[in-house]
Design an enzyme around this catalytic site. Structure first.
Site, short mmCIF file in Angstrom:
data_model
loop_
_atom_site.label_atom_id
_atom_site.label_comp_id
_atom_site.label_asym_id
_atom_site.label_seq_id
_atom_site.Cartn_x
_atom_site.Cartn_y
_atom_site.Cartn_z
N ASN A 146 0.83 -1.20 0.00
CA ASN A 146 0.00 0.00 0.00
C ASN A 146 0.87 1.26 0.00
O ASN A 146 1.88 1.31 0.71
CB ASN A 146 -0.88 -0.03 1.27
N HIS A 182 -5.20 9.90 -1.49
CA HIS A 182 -5.41 11.15 -0.75
C HIS A 182 -5.16 12.28 -1.76
O HIS A 182 -4.03 12.66 -2.02
CB HIS A 182 -4.44 11.27 0.42
N GLU A 212 -7.56 4.48 0.61
CA GLU A 212 -7.68 5.54 1.65
C GLU A 212 -8.22 6.83 1.05
O GLU A 212 -7.74 7.92 1.33
CB GLU A 212 -6.31 5.83 2.29
#
Ligand code: XIL
Length: 300
Positions: A146, A182, A212
């Site tokens: 990740n 993000h 995320e």
């Protein structure tokens, strides 16, 4: 989740998978060397099971949010500590956690291997060892690497692509890449760059998840209504790319409502500027925003 009824009700009504924002990080689970604190992580996993949701585990090996005892280990102690940690955590939840972020953010923004206790002790091979330990503790969990800033084609995603190819050639049991996402309403990644980038990782046979996601509205001069509508279109174009990529099977948002978002933590002001960034799908009253509607549209 445990103290806010509206938050809990929104999670129950709207999501089919959850991930712990902090509760499964090393500093949370093992603040001291010889004991684990499982309570909060257990609560989350039980909540998911009670509601028929899957859990994406986050995260086993990361340079950040480490307990101080790990950062002060000598280099010859690191491998043992890492293996023990992975074995303890993954074994505890074996069969109950669908997928794990085994290694998080191992690359610096340049694409070079990031300096951490793990890379300092073992070089790139810490990644091989971490995945091997996770695989031996749970034969069925889907194992992810990740990172952030790897969504668009560029030096960092190129470096990761080369790294992942080396891992696969060495027989490392990596099965997916998580793209944190993000992002802001403008800037990287463009939808086409994200699409082409996902395609090359998918061509390696890997899952390509959004892990995320949040979208900062930014400091534009636009009025709030326009800013929220621009954000909604950004949610649409990115999620649509995932929807059309067969190997992109899950999307995780880094929070539920704008009242509880890491983007507005005082410690993040140096990175993202002054908020409120209003990056999520629900507003501070848990009402769905335009972004919610467009995210749903993208899933059709
Ligand atoms: C963040 C949490 O949201 C914050 O509450 C915490 O203070 C710091 O970490 N990339 C990751 C996540 O992989 O674990 C980070 O989460 C956000 C960036």
């Amino acid at each position: 989740l445990t103290s806010n009824a509206e938050y809990r009700a929104t999670v129950e009504a709207e999501f089919s998978q959850i991930t712990p924002e902090n509760e499964m990080k090393w500093e949370s689970l093992a603040p001291t060397r010889d004991s684990f604190k499982w309570t909060q992580a257990d609560v989350l996993v039980s909540f998911a099971e009670e509601n028929g949701m899957t859990v994406h585990g986050h995260t086993l090996v990361w340079h950040s949010q480490l307990p101080s005892w790990v950062t002060t280990l000598s280099t010859d102690e690191v491998e043992g500590a890492m293996n023990e940690h992975i074995d303890a955590v993954v074994s505890r939840y074996r069969g109950r956690i669908r997928s794990w972020d085994v290694v998080n953010e191992a690359l610096a923004d340049t694409g070079a291997l990031r300096v951490s206790p793990f890379s300092a002790a073992l070089g790139e091979e810490f990644i091989d060892k971490a995945f091997a330990a996770a695989r031996s503790a749970d034969p069925d969990a889907i194992l992810f690497y990740n990172d952030y800033g790897i969504e668009h084609l560029g030096p960092k995603s190129d470096a990761l692509f080369a790294l992942v190819k080396r891992l696969l050639e060495r027989g490392v049991p990596i099965q997916g890449v998580g793209f944190q996402m993000h992002i802001a309403s403008t800037g990287n990644p463009s939808a086409s760059s994200f699409r082409d980038n996902l395609a090359r990782f998918a061509a390696l046979g890997l899952h390509t998840s959004i892990t995320e996601m949040d979208v900062r509205i930014g400091k534009s001069t636009a009025d709030t209504k326009t800013a929220l509508s621009n954000q909604a279109e950004r949610y649409y174009e990115i999620i649509r790319v995932c929807r059309l990529q067969p190997k992109c099977g899950t999307i995780t948002f880094w929070g539920v409502d704008d009242g509880h978002s890491w983007l507005d933590l005082p410690s993040m002001e140096g990175v993202f500027g002054k908020g409120p960034h209003q990056g999520l799908l629900f507003d501070t009253h848990f009402d769905p925003k335009p972004a919610y509607d467009r995210a749903r549209d993208a899933l059709d």
